[in-house]
Write a protein that holds these residues in place. Structure first.
Motif, PDB file in Angstrom:
ATOM      1  N   LEU A 184       5.644  -4.998   7.597  1.00 50.84           N
ATOM      2  CA  LEU A 184       6.716  -4.581   6.703  1.00 50.84           C
ATOM      3  C   LEU A 184       6.166  -3.669   5.614  1.00 50.84           C
ATOM      4  CD1 LEU A 184       8.710  -7.913   6.196  1.00 50.84           C
ATOM      5  CD2 LEU A 184       9.257  -6.011   7.716  1.00 50.84           C
ATOM      6  N   GLY A 185       6.935  -2.623   5.295  1.00 48.26           N
ATOM      7  CA  GLY A 185       6.525  -1.685   4.257  1.00 48.26           C
ATOM      8  C   GLY A 185       5.657  -0.549   4.744  1.00 48.26           C
ATOM      9  N   THR A 186       5.260  -0.583   6.039  1.00 48.95           N
ATOM     10  CA  THR A 186       4.441   0.495   6.599  1.00 48.95           C
ATOM     11  C   THR A 186       5.241   1.792   6.654  1.00 48.95           C
ATOM     12  OG1 THR A 186       3.196  -1.061   7.965  1.00 48.95           O
ATOM     13  CG2 THR A 186       3.143   1.252   8.632  1.00 48.95           C
ATOM     14  N   ASN A 187       4.616   2.893   6.266  1.00 47.90           N
ATOM     15  CA  ASN A 187       5.261   4.207   6.347  1.00 47.90           C
ATOM     16  C   ASN A 187       5.237   4.700   7.789  1.00 47.90           C
ATOM     17  OD1 ASN A 187       5.662   4.962   3.364  1.00 47.90           O
ATOM     18  ND2 ASN A 187       3.518   4.325   3.447  1.00 47.90           N
ATOM     19  N   ARG A 247       7.321  -0.987  -0.131  1.00 46.91           N
ATOM     20  CA  ARG A 247       6.737   0.036   0.730  1.00 46.91           C
ATOM     21  C   ARG A 247       5.309   0.307   0.279  1.00 46.91           C
ATOM     22  NH1 ARG A 247       6.952   5.430  -1.306  1.00 46.91           N
ATOM     23  NH2 ARG A 247       8.081   5.584  -3.280  1.00 46.91           N
ATOM     24  N   LYS A 248       4.509   0.753   1.218  1.00 45.49           N
ATOM     25  CA  LYS A 248       3.094   0.993   0.977  1.00 45.49           C
ATOM     26  C   LYS A 248       2.898   2.407   0.448  1.00 45.49           C
ATOM     27  CE  LYS A 248      -1.264   0.605   3.590  1.00 45.49           C
ATOM     28  NZ  LYS A 248      -1.789   0.378   4.968  1.00 45.49           N
ATOM     29  N   HIS A 294      -4.626   1.369  -1.429  1.00 46.46           N
ATOM     30  CA  HIS A 294      -3.180   1.337  -1.230  1.00 46.46           C
ATOM     31  C   HIS A 294      -2.602   0.147  -1.985  1.00 46.46           C
ATOM     32  CE1 HIS A 294      -4.702   3.439   2.395  1.00 46.46           C
ATOM     33  NE2 HIS A 294      -3.605   4.161   2.272  1.00 46.46           N
ATOM     34  N   ILE A 295      -1.358   0.284  -2.393  1.00 43.26           N
ATOM     35  CA  ILE A 295      -0.641  -0.838  -2.989  1.00 43.26           C
ATOM     36  C   ILE A 295       0.755  -0.870  -2.384  1.00 43.26           C
ATOM     37  CG2 ILE A 295      -1.913  -0.818  -5.173  1.00 43.26           C
ATOM     38  CD1 ILE A 295       0.470   0.654  -6.422  1.00 43.26           C
ATOM     39  N   TYR A 296       1.457  -1.961  -2.615  1.00 35.04           N
ATOM     40  CA  TYR A 296       2.856  -2.071  -2.209  1.00 35.04           C
ATOM     41  C   TYR A 296       3.710  -2.079  -3.466  1.00 35.04           C
ATOM     42  CZ  TYR A 296       1.317  -3.338   2.495  1.00 35.04           C
ATOM     43  OH  TYR A 296       0.750  -3.332   3.738  1.00 35.04           O
ATOM     44  N   ILE A 297       4.755  -1.250  -3.465  1.00 32.11           N
ATOM     45  CA  ILE A 297       5.646  -1.187  -4.616  1.00 32.11           C
ATOM     46  C   ILE A 297       7.085  -1.435  -4.169  1.00 32.11           C
ATOM     47  CG2 ILE A 297       4.147   0.432  -5.847  1.00 32.11           C
ATOM     48  CD1 ILE A 297       6.236   2.632  -5.140  1.00 32.11           C
ATOM     49  N   HIS A 298       7.910  -1.839  -5.127  1.00 32.01           N
ATOM     50  CA  HIS A 298       9.349  -1.933  -4.914  1.00 32.01           C
ATOM     51  C   HIS A 298      10.009  -0.689  -5.499  1.00 32.01           C
ATOM     52  CE1 HIS A 298       9.694  -5.844  -3.188  1.00 32.01           C
ATOM     53  NE2 HIS A 298       9.235  -6.492  -4.233  1.00 32.01           N
TER      54      HIS A 298
END
Length: 360
Positions: A302-305, A2-3, A49-53
């Protein structure tokens, strides 16, 4: 994945997407646990912004548009070419001794091969780049987007290669502009904009001297700032007087610029950038090409809030090329903003009364 905004990142978060440096090297690889010093360094280098698990989104993962190896090789080549010409005072003479056509055809063929290996051609550029690397990665992103449009239009192999070479080198004329201007933080003055605008003609002159670069590729450098209504530069060309390759690159250039973090400009979401391009169709851009482009762009990656009209909040967990505005959303929070113990998914294709009201 997710972002998250960089100011929301915490020590211990697991990175879900690689972060690249200017020359294509991976600075932080996905899977790395973030530390306070890593987060501070990312902030200082322009990452917003970053993407995290996390435990709720670890299974959401996007296959990159192009493989990390191909991206690194392509960016490294662009970086080497551009920095060599920036440092070379007599770049016009120097470029004559280079064989850019053959080298960049090989690079773009690798990009094409990877695009064709994907299940679909959805444009979803989630790769993260520190601000100093924007110029070099931007060329690779533009070439990737242009490749998707070229494939969608059914271009021949040679047309695709000519388009790709032109896209990878469309900004080569910037090497002849004082680096203080194109690296400037903040808006340019009218005089500075006038100076920078000459990069289109400089680029055309540089590429014309390449025996293995086609005229079509060279026109990408000359005309990518022309606009469909004649309001662009350098020659105020309009409509079909702008080479189709340059019209494609204009769309790719603006989309990637709008969706990338820049020191002097707000970073827009893909749906905001797509809306801008659509609104500017047949005024600034070729609307027929815009329509082709919009068929292949991931409006909500994918991962967009996501915030729904019901008040529930979540992240995009699946997307469908044929339904770009109706993704699957994994609900993580109730309308009161409280985290759910058991997240659930809503397939917006099947819920006609549920709509997206905010995406970030």
């Amino acid at each position: 994945m997710r972002k998250v905004h960089i100011f929301e990142a915490k020590s211990g978060d697991v990175l879900a997407v690689d972060i690249y440096g200017p020359n294509g090297a991976v600075l932080l690889a996905k899977g790395v646990k973030l530390t306070d010093s890593y987060i501070r360094g990312l902030r200082e280098n322009g990452i917003r912004h970053i993407y995290i698990h996390d435990v709720f989104t670890f299974d959401i993962e996007e296959k990159p548009m192009i493989s990390p190896v191909v991206r690194q090789q392509a960016v490294k080549k662009v970086y080497e070419t551009m920095t060599e010409l920036i440092e070379e005072q007599k770049a016009v003479q120097r470029v004559s001794s280079l064989d850019l056509g053959q080298e960049y055809q090989k690079i773009f063929k690798e990009i094409l091969d990877y695009l064709l290996s994907r299940e679909n051609l959805l444009i979803n550029l989630s790769d993260l780049v520190i601000s100093k690397g924007y110029f070099f990665h931007h060329s690779v992103n533009v070439a990737t987007i242009a490749g998707v449009i070229g494939l969608a239009k059914g271009y021949s192999s040679q047309q695709l290669l000519d388009l790709g070479v032109g896209a990878l080198l469309f900004d080569i004329g910037m090497t002849q502009i004082p680096s203080a201007l194109w690296a400037k933080k903040g808006p340019l003055s009218p005089e500075e904009r006038r100076i920078v605008s000459h990069h289109t003609e400089f680029g055309f002159e540089l590429l014309k001297k390449q025996s293995n670069v086609s005229p079509s590729s060279a026109y990408c450098a000359l005309q990518h700032h022309e606009r469909f209504d004649g309001s662009g530069y350098p020659h105020q060309a309009a409509g079909k007087y702008i080479h189709e390759f340059a019209r494609i690159i204009a769309i790719a250039d603006v989309f990637d610029a709008l969706t990338s973090p820049r020191d002097h400009r707000k970073q827009h979401s893909p749906h905001e950038a797509a809306e801008y391009l659509c609104a500017a169709g047949n005024t600034l851009f070729d609307y027929e090409l815009i329509k082709t482009f919009l068929k292949y762009v991931a409006i909500y990656p994918l991962g967009t809030n996501i915030v729904l009209n019901t008040g529930y909040r979540g992240v995009v967990s699946n997307i469908f090329p044929e339904y770009p505005l109706r993704p699957v959303v994994r609900i993580l929070q109730n309308p009161n903003g409280e985290m759910l113990k058991s997240p659930f998914e809503i397939d917006l294709r099947k819920e006609v009364n549920v709509t997206i009201v905010e995406a970030f």
